[in-house]
Write a protein that holds these residues in place. Structure first.
Motif: not given
Ligand code: G3P
Length: 217
Positions: A6, A28, A31, A83, A129, A132, A163-164, A166
């Protein structure tokens, strides 16, 4: 489970294309903004290096704008995935791309029912996500479990792209919950193999081997 990086920067995939561990890339607008580079050029560079899908996100809010932007993005390279947000406008655009055999990734998914709607609209991928949700006190991995159950109930082919992500623990949790793909920052990818006992064990083996005075070759 497949692994995507990502990122909005081609730098983050350096050295991974030879590993056979990198299956795709997601980006995204945040990013891309962080990379400071031209969006179209960045996606083009990533697509030329990665042998797998590369998600590039539209920025329009209306269906017509999403379709126009998505068509432009899909022309960059054959591995571009358009996307789209999980909104009614995004689902209409998704249905359009599905009919034209253009792959889509429906993003900002926070509920099982949103994922069900994305699948019904013909999404290739849906992106729940995880991090989040954890941020607001809801276990993100439970969402993957729920979506997996629903998609399996109805033989839905839409892939679950967690996604998201961490942490390494997130990777473990979504793999157990049945995600098809986990997309993660390069920092998380680099942590996947790390364990202090592995490091300490290797150091000890090296010391003990040196003490034998032997050589394999
Ligand atoms: O690309 C979407 C997602 O992976 C973003 O992650 O860490 O900003 O919630 P984050």
């Amino acid at each position: 489970m497949e692994i995507f990086i990502d990122t909005g920067s081609v730098r983050d995939i350096t050295g991974l294309t030879e590993t056979n561990l990198l299956n795709g890339v997601t980006t995204n607008p945040t990013l891309i903004a962080m990379s400071g580079r031209d969006f179209i050029n960045e996606i083009s560079d990533i697509c030329s290096l990665v042998d797998g899908p590369v998600s590039a996100e539209v920025t329009a809010n209306d269906t017509e704008g999403m379709i126009t932007e998505g068509m432009r993005l899909s022309e960059i390279a054959p591995n571009v995935v358009v996307k789209l947000p999980i909104t009614m406008a995004g689902l209409k655009a998704c249905n359009h791309f599905s009919k034209h055999k253009i792959k889509t990734n429906l993003t900002l998914c926070f509920t099982e029912v949103q994922a069900l709607m994305a699948a019904k609209a013909g999404a290739t991928y849906v992106s729940p996500f995880i991090g989040r949700l954890d941020d607001v006190g809801i276990a993100g991995s439970n969402l993957i479990t729920g979506i997996r159950k629903i998609f399996d109930n109805y033989n839905m082919e839409t892939k679950i792209l967690a996604a998201s992500i961490r942490t390494v623990n997130h990777v473990k949790e979504v793999a157990i919950a049945g995600a098809d793909i986990a997309t993660m920052p390069r920092t998380v990818f680099d942590s996947l193999l790390r364990h202090p006992l592995t490091t300490v064990g290797l150091m000890q083996f090296e010391i003990d081997w040196k003490n034998t005075g032997q050589s394999i070759l």
